[in-house]
Write an enzyme that holds these catalytic residues in place. Structure first.
Site, short mmCIF file in Angstrom:
data_model
loop_
_atom_site.label_atom_id
_atom_site.label_comp_id
_atom_site.label_asym_id
_atom_site.label_seq_id
_atom_site.Cartn_x
_atom_site.Cartn_y
_atom_site.Cartn_z
N ARG A 27 -2.53 5.04 0.31
CA ARG A 27 -2.18 3.43 0.29
C ARG A 27 -3.03 2.71 0.96
O ARG A 27 -2.93 1.88 1.60
CB ARG A 27 -0.85 2.98 0.55
CG ARG A 27 0.20 3.58 -0.43
CD ARG A 27 0.51 2.45 -1.62
NE ARG A 27 1.51 3.07 -2.40
CZ ARG A 27 2.80 2.75 -2.61
NH1 ARG A 27 3.20 2.00 -1.71
NH2 ARG A 27 3.55 3.32 -3.47
N ARG A 31 -1.05 -3.78 1.14
CA ARG A 31 -0.61 -5.06 1.30
C ARG A 31 -0.92 -5.44 2.86
O ARG A 31 -0.82 -6.60 3.49
CB ARG A 31 0.74 -5.49 1.14
CG ARG A 31 1.25 -5.55 -0.30
CD ARG A 31 2.43 -5.68 -0.59
NE ARG A 31 3.00 -4.24 -0.55
CZ ARG A 31 4.32 -3.80 -1.10
NH1 ARG A 31 5.06 -4.85 -1.22
NH2 ARG A 31 4.54 -2.37 -0.86
N ARG A 40 -4.54 -9.93 -4.75
CA ARG A 40 -3.52 -9.76 -5.73
C ARG A 40 -3.06 -11.01 -6.14
O ARG A 40 -2.57 -11.62 -7.19
CB ARG A 40 -2.37 -9.18 -4.83
CG ARG A 40 -1.17 -8.88 -5.62
CD ARG A 40 -0.20 -8.20 -4.65
NE ARG A 40 1.05 -7.63 -5.18
CZ ARG A 40 1.90 -8.48 -4.84
NH1 ARG A 40 1.83 -9.72 -4.44
NH2 ARG A 40 3.10 -8.08 -5.52
N ASP A 77 -1.38 2.97 -10.07
CA ASP A 77 0.14 3.23 -9.69
C ASP A 77 0.41 4.48 -10.56
O ASP A 77 -0.19 4.50 -11.48
CB ASP A 77 0.80 2.03 -9.96
CG ASP A 77 2.13 2.32 -9.09
OD1 ASP A 77 2.24 2.03 -8.11
OD2 ASP A 77 3.18 2.81 -9.96
N TYR A 154 11.73 7.91 -11.79
CA TYR A 154 11.56 6.40 -12.39
C TYR A 154 12.01 6.33 -13.82
O TYR A 154 12.80 5.19 -14.11
CB TYR A 154 10.22 5.90 -12.07
CG TYR A 154 9.80 5.93 -10.62
CD1 TYR A 154 10.31 4.71 -9.70
CD2 TYR A 154 9.27 6.84 -10.05
CE1 TYR A 154 10.20 4.65 -8.67
CE2 TYR A 154 8.83 6.73 -8.66
CZ TYR A 154 9.16 5.58 -7.96
OH TYR A 154 9.01 5.56 -6.43
O1 CP3 Z 1 -3.48 5.03 -1.99
C1 CP3 Z 1 -3.96 3.96 -2.46
O2 CP3 Z 1 -4.50 3.07 -1.87
C2 CP3 Z 1 -3.95 3.90 -4.02
C3 CP3 Z 1 -3.03 3.08 -4.60
C4 CP3 Z 1 -1.56 3.57 -4.88
C5 CP3 Z 1 -0.51 2.84 -5.23
N1 CP3 Z 1 0.49 3.35 -5.64
C6 CP3 Z 1 -0.89 1.25 -5.10
C7 CP3 Z 1 0.60 0.29 -4.76
C8 CP3 Z 1 -1.25 4.80 -5.05
C9 CP3 Z 1 -1.77 6.19 -4.96
C10 CP3 Z 1 0.35 4.69 -5.64
C11 CP3 Z 1 1.12 5.89 -5.91
C12 CP3 Z 1 2.67 5.52 -6.08
N2 CP3 Z 1 3.08 4.79 -6.56
C13 CP3 Z 1 3.48 6.41 -5.72
C14 CP3 Z 1 3.48 7.82 -5.10
C15 CP3 Z 1 2.66 7.74 -3.51
C16 CP3 Z 1 3.81 7.27 -2.63
O3 CP3 Z 1 3.88 6.48 -2.03
O4 CP3 Z 1 4.71 8.17 -2.68
C17 CP3 Z 1 4.77 6.07 -5.84
C18 CP3 Z 1 6.00 6.64 -5.69
C19 CP3 Z 1 4.76 4.74 -6.59
C20 CP3 Z 1 5.68 3.70 -7.41
C21 CP3 Z 1 5.57 2.45 -6.78
N3 CP3 Z 1 4.29 1.41 -6.89
C22 CP3 Z 1 6.18 2.14 -5.36
C23 CP3 Z 1 7.39 2.67 -4.72
C24 CP3 Z 1 5.69 0.75 -5.04
C25 CP3 Z 1 6.15 -0.03 -3.85
C26 CP3 Z 1 7.03 -1.27 -4.17
C27 CP3 Z 1 7.03 -2.08 -3.34
O5 CP3 Z 1 7.35 -3.39 -3.47
O6 CP3 Z 1 7.15 -1.71 -2.11
C28 CP3 Z 1 4.44 0.65 -6.18
C29 CP3 Z 1 3.86 -0.76 -6.20
C30 CP3 Z 1 2.48 -0.44 -5.31
N4 CP3 Z 1 1.63 0.53 -5.66
C31 CP3 Z 1 1.92 -1.37 -4.49
C32 CP3 Z 1 0.61 -0.70 -4.14
C33 CP3 Z 1 -0.39 -1.23 -3.22
C34 CP3 Z 1 2.51 -2.54 -3.96
C35 CP3 Z 1 2.41 -3.49 -4.80
C36 CP3 Z 1 2.07 -4.87 -4.43
O7 CP3 Z 1 0.90 -5.15 -4.08
O8 CP3 Z 1 3.14 -5.73 -4.42
#
Ligand code: CP3
Length: 345
Positions: A27, A31, A40, A77, A154
């Site tokens: 990640r 944020r 964003r 994602d 999910y």
């Molecule tokens: O690593 C990186 O920089 C690449 C980007 C990346 C994102 N999601 C961006 C993201 C990667 C590799 C993921 C994978 C992902 N997404 C996983 C597996 C990795 C892990 O963390 O275990 C999972 C379980 C998800 C599902 C998901 N998407 C979740 C749980 C969330 C967070 C929700 C929240 O609001 O906290 C997301 C959204 C997400 N994916 C964000 C980012 C930067 C945050 C969204 C935002 O900008 O509001």
């Protein structure tokens, strides 16, 4: 194809000697970076960001402009696959991911098809090509997907709210046929999606099994590991593959046995123990507790040095956190972490 100027990450994945331990952060585009929040906001929402290749490219490169990281990871994602299957994904601030049409019955599973990676997920391939062009060979690019089990949680739950996975786990014991049919269609989708990312130019592939650790040992083997093993075997060794099961510390040997290039470790696994159990047949990636980034910089530096010492001098370590960085982290602390990794012990 442009030759890579920095191939430390790929060398470490192949367990070849490196001048210093490569580092990237799960990640890393997210944020905690004000410039990410600005892009964003400009995009309107998270999914728009993922689906607009120019913006996905912009945020992928943001952490690299700040820190001398050794790899970029595609900004996207894991839930793009269920979205492309028509389950209606939304990701809202403070709510997290939601699927409007979750999979709740055999009939729902029967309706699922394998998305076309070049059509339904073409925006991801476009982003990969654009990022590769903009990187100009500075560092390798990592592509990724969720593991079939993690995606299935999910899809069945309809979101990420219930970390007990009551619905998904009731399928493990009561709806075996529907669950395995679901895991099959998701596995086929993940394989074709990762192959498309590879054709578009990614240099390594990572599978995130974020919720594999919620399973009992036998269920992990049946519902998560066997499908990840199929993914690794179908992908072959054209590019290195990394498998990361969060909470998978008890199953490291079996994960390494899939033939993957590297095993991702969360922070609960002592690196020396992982090496002793797995030996040197794969690289290891990890595994600093993300909470360390909240500590004062001298503590971060000590913890980085301790982690590097624990992995030892043998080739085949990629420094990372044990899970994703959280939005509350000060970017200056990340700069200190990266510098400390590169300074070494
Ligand atoms: O690593 C990186 O920089 C690449 C980007 C990346 C994102 N999601 C961006 C993201 C990667 C590799 C993921 C994978 C992902 N997404 C996983 C597996 C990795 C892990 O963390 O275990 C999972 C379980 C998800 C599902 C998901 N998407 C979740 C749980 C969330 C967070 C929700 C929240 O609001 O906290 C997301 C959204 C997400 N994916 C964000 C980012 C930067 C945050 C969204 C935002 O900008 O509001």
């Amino acid at each position: 194809m442009t030759a890579l100027q920095n191939d430390r990450f790929l060398r470490a994945l192949r367990r070849q000697p490196v001048d210093r331990t490569p580092v990237w952060i799960m990640r890393q585009a997210g944020r905690y970076l004000p410039e990410y929040r600005a892009t964003r906001a400009r995009a309107g929402d998270f999914l728009k960001l993922c689906k607009t290749p120019e913006l996905a490219c912009e945020v992928t490169l943001q952490p690299l402009a700040r820190f001398p990281l050794d790899a970029a990871i595609l900004f996207s994602d894991i839930l793009t696959i269920p979205d492309a299957m028509g389950l209606g994904l939304s990701i809202d601030e403070g709510v997290g991911p939601r699927l409007a049409s979750p999979v709740r019955s055999q009939a729902d599973v029967d309706r699922l098809g394998v998305p076309d990676p070049h059509d339904d997920l073409g925006y991801v391939c476009d982003a990969v090509r654009l990022i590769k062009r903009e990187l100009g060979g500075r560092v390798p690019l990592i592509g990724f997907a969720g593991s079939p089990w993690t995606l299935a949680t999910y899809m069945i739950e309809g979101g990420g709210g219930d970390h007990d996975f009551k619905r998904a786990k009731s399928w493990v014991y009561g709806e075996t046929k529907a669950l395995h049919q679901l895991l099959e269609v998701v596995t086929t989708s993940v394989i074709s999606y990762l192959k498309a990312q590879r054709e578009a130019g990614v240099d390594a592939l990572m599978v995130f099994d974020t919720w594999g650790g919620a399973l009992a040992a036998e269920a992990y083997r049946e519902c998560s590991l066997q499908y990840m093993a199929r993914i690794v075997s179908e992908l072959g060794d054209a590019v290195p593959t990394i498998l990361f099961t969060k909470g998978g510390g008890s199953w490291l040997e079996s994960i390494a046995d899939t033939g993957c290039s590297a095993v991702g470790l969360d922070w609960t696994v002592p690196p020396m123990e992982a090496r002793r159990r797995i030996g040197h047949r794969v690289a290891l990636q990890g595994n600093l507790d993300p909470a360390v980034l909240r500590a004062p910089i001298p503590v971060i530096e000590q913890e980085v040095a301790a982690t590097l010492r624990a992995f030892g001098p043998a080739p085949g370590h990629i420094f990372n956190l044990g899970h994703g960085i959280t939005p509350d982290i000060n970017p200056e602390h990340v700069a200190a972490l990266v510098a400390a990794v590169h300074r070494g012990v």
